[in-house]
Every structure is written in structure tokens, then in C-alpha cells.
Design an enzyme around this catalytic site. Structure first.
Site, PDB file in Angstrom:
ATOM      1  CB  THR A   6      29.843  -3.265  10.727  1.00 28.61           C
ATOM      2  OG1 THR A   6      29.733  -3.515  12.126  1.00 28.61           O
ATOM      3  CG2 THR A   6      28.867  -2.164  10.349  1.00 28.61           C
ATOM      4  CB  SER A  48      34.981  -8.983  14.439  1.00 30.34           C
ATOM      5  OG  SER A  48      34.529  -7.800  15.040  1.00 30.34           O
ATOM      6  CB  THR A  80      35.841  -2.197  13.299  1.00 32.64           C
ATOM      7  OG1 THR A  80      34.550  -1.970  13.880  1.00 32.64           O
ATOM      8  CG2 THR A  80      35.804  -1.839  11.824  1.00 32.64           C
ATOM      9  CG  ASP A  81      33.123  -4.891  17.819  1.00 29.60           C
ATOM     10  OD1 ASP A  81      33.204  -3.658  17.688  1.00 29.60           O
ATOM     11  OD2 ASP A  81      32.081  -5.470  18.165  1.00 29.60           O
TER      12      ASP A  81
END
Length: 318
Positions: A6, A48, A80-81
Site C-alpha cells: 500500500t 504482500s 502490511t498484510d
């Protein structure tokens, strides 16, 4: 080192998030001290949630080589996933004191309220302060080995669990609070391809179908995302014993997200799982336990996988 996510995305004409050009564009809005020589390394911008553990190993090894070649520090931007897995891998493939910072954002780069510029600025401050391997988000540095995502969208998206924060960052002010005691387990080795390790989740009434399917699919290891202290329903015990007999390593974690798992309960609980040959993952969350087991299985020359995993969660020198 820019890897996508992101933090490296903008909305296109259809409203879909697509990658920006690279690290140079990410830092275009971040003031950088002219005394700092900032070099940009652009890796394929893969979301990710579509990244593999082997890709993460390659990123961590690249960071390790940059430090060995004399870089004062490395910033890795990442989605961040799967930041939890990336951070855990980096924490164990890098020396404990390596000034390597992982950061990302919850809002895309072109969002009027994007957290990307602030997180990049804070990551740069953490590197200059030589904060050891960590995740920096929303003004807090968390030891990479302890980091886990705890919110889908809020800027304050990561927690260090019981480990807490290791530094506070406010503009150029960096206040070190602690240093990580765990990590660095594989800082002196170069992993080859990691074997397949699946996570099998427990829910009320769950049977052994998913575990049996993982074994049939050729998984070298399975992490049980078990109840509470590390418990599963009675049907799982026989399947765990069968998996272990087939040479599959079975590791028990908890779906709770905090606290130690222990073989305490009978009736299909942890005590029965242990008797069936399952090992226990300490306080590792299921995603981190999966990484730990994958790294351990990739290095049989370093000892039994269960012993390596225990070393990973207990910390200290291998």
C-alpha cells in the site's frame, strides 16, 4: 529497498491500487538530510498478500549483504498484510543489532491522509539512531521478531505483544526503550528454498479433514492454530499421530494470539497432541510459527526442527 504494498500504491482511473514507480518516488515528499547518501533499490512491486516466503528470504538476504558491504542502515518498504512474516524472517536472518527498519502504510501514497510520508520519515530517523531490526509504524518502533498486525486499517496497525515497543519516534527525536533479546538465529546461514508448511485452523467442531489434506498434498510441516493453551478436538489426535508417522512435523500454536501453549489438557487437548508427537511453539503466533518451522526444516544440519523452533522462541545463542 522498495518491495511494493500500500505504501507504494496509487489509485488508477478505475480506482484500483497500482504500484508507484519505485523507492525514489516514495521518498520524493520526505525531507532527507543532505549529509545522508540515500540509495534506492527497487524490487518487483508484488502485493504482500501475493508474496512467498522465499521472496521474503531473498529480501532479507539482500538487506544483510548491503549491511555487510558497508551501508549504515537499510529501510525496507513492504505491504502490511504479510509484514509479520517478512519482519520475522528478517529478524532471524539478520544479526540482532542490524540497523534494518521495515515500514509500510495503511493508506495509499495518494490518499490525502496517507501515513506513508510520516512512516518513511520515522523509518529514516530509526536507522540514523541505529535502532535494531524493527518495524516502524505510527511513531513506534517494534522489534521485528515480535511484530504482529492487529488492525486492518488503522495507522497504529502493529503490536509487539508482550515485547512492546523498543523505541518512540517523534520527528527527529528517537527514544530507545529496549533491545530485542530474540532473533538472529540464522544470521550466519543462507537458507535454500523453504519447504511447504501449512496452517490448519481450529474452530468449534473442526475435524481432521484439512490436516489430512495438507499431509496428502506433501506438506513437510503443519502448524495447528489451536484453541487456547494448545488444544484441538479428539479427531485431530489420530491424524496428528498419522502425520508424524509420515515424517511431517506438527507444531502447535494458538489462535488466541498471546501467551504460551502447553500440553496440559486431555480429551483431545494439548497433552494428547503431545503424546501423538506434536511439538509446541511457545508464544509464537500461527504465522510466525509457520515461518519458524519453515526455517528449521530448511536446515536439518542444525539439528531437529523441534529443537530449532524452541531456540527461535526462547531466544539466546544457537
Amino acid at each position: 529497498m522498495a518491495t511494493g504494498g500500500t505504501i507504494a500504491s496509487r489509485r488508477d482511473a478505475r480506482g484500483d491500487l497500482v504500484p508507484v514507480d519505485g523507492a525514489a518516488e516514495l521518498f520524493a515528499t520526505v525531507p532527507v538530510d543532505p549529509q545522508i547518501q540515500l540509495e534506492h533499490v527497487d524490487l518487483p512491486p508484488v502485493p504482500s498478500f501475493a508474496t512467498h516466503l522465499d521472496d521474503m528470504v531473498a529480501v532479507a538476504l539482500r538487506a544483510r549483504s548491503l549491511i555487510e558491504d558497508g551501508c549504515a542502515g537499510v529501510i525496507i518498504t513492504h505491504g502490511t498484510d504479510s509484514m509479520e512474516e517478512m519482519a520475522f524472517i528478517a529478524a532471524h536472518l539478520l544479526p540482532l543489532d542490524a540497523p534494518v527498519v521495515l515500514t509500510g502504510s495503511q493508506r495509499p501514497a495518494d490518499d490525502p491522509q496517507s501515513d506513508a510520508p510520516a512512516n518513511l520519515r520515522d523509518a529514516l530517523a530509526a536507522v540514523r539512531a541505529r535502532i535494531p531490526v524493527c518495524v516502524v509504524m505510527d511513531g513506534i518502533a517494534i522489534a521485528a521478531v515480535e511484530a504482529r498486525k492487529v488492525h486492518t486499517s488503522a495507522p497504529h496497525a502493529f503490536s509487539g505483544g508482550a515485547g512492546g515497543a523498543i523505541a518512540l519516534i517523534d520527528g527527529e527525536q528517537v527514544v530507545a526503550l529496549a533491545r530485542p533479546l530474540r532473533g538472529g538465529t540464522y544470521a550466519d546461514v543462507t537458507p535454500g528454498p523453504l519447504p511447504r508448511v501449512d496452517v490448519v485452523a481450529m474452530g468449534a467442531g473442526t475435524d481432521s479433514t484439512h490436516l489430512d489434506a495438507s499431509v496428502a498434498a506433501g506438506a513437510a510441516g503443519v502448524v495447528l492454530e489451536a484453541f487456547g493453551r494448545g488444544n484441538a478436538a479428539p479427531p485431530m489426535v489420530e491424524s496428528v499421530a498419522h502425520a508424524v508417522d509420515q515424517g511431517v512435523e506438527v507444531l502447535v500454536s494458538s489462535r488466541v494470539g498471546a501467551g504460551l501453549v502447553m500440553p496440559l489438557y486431555g480429551g483431545g487437548g494439548g497433552a494428547d497432541l503431545a503424546r501423538a508427537g506434536a511439538q509446541f511453539a511457545g508464544d509464537l503466533t500461527p504465522s510466525r510459527a509457520r515461518v519458524a518451522l519453515s526455517l528449521a526444516l530448511a536446515h536439518p544440519e542444525l539439528g531437529p526442527a523441534a529443537k530449532q523452533v524452541e531456540q527461535i522462541w526462547r531466544g539466546g545463542t544457537r
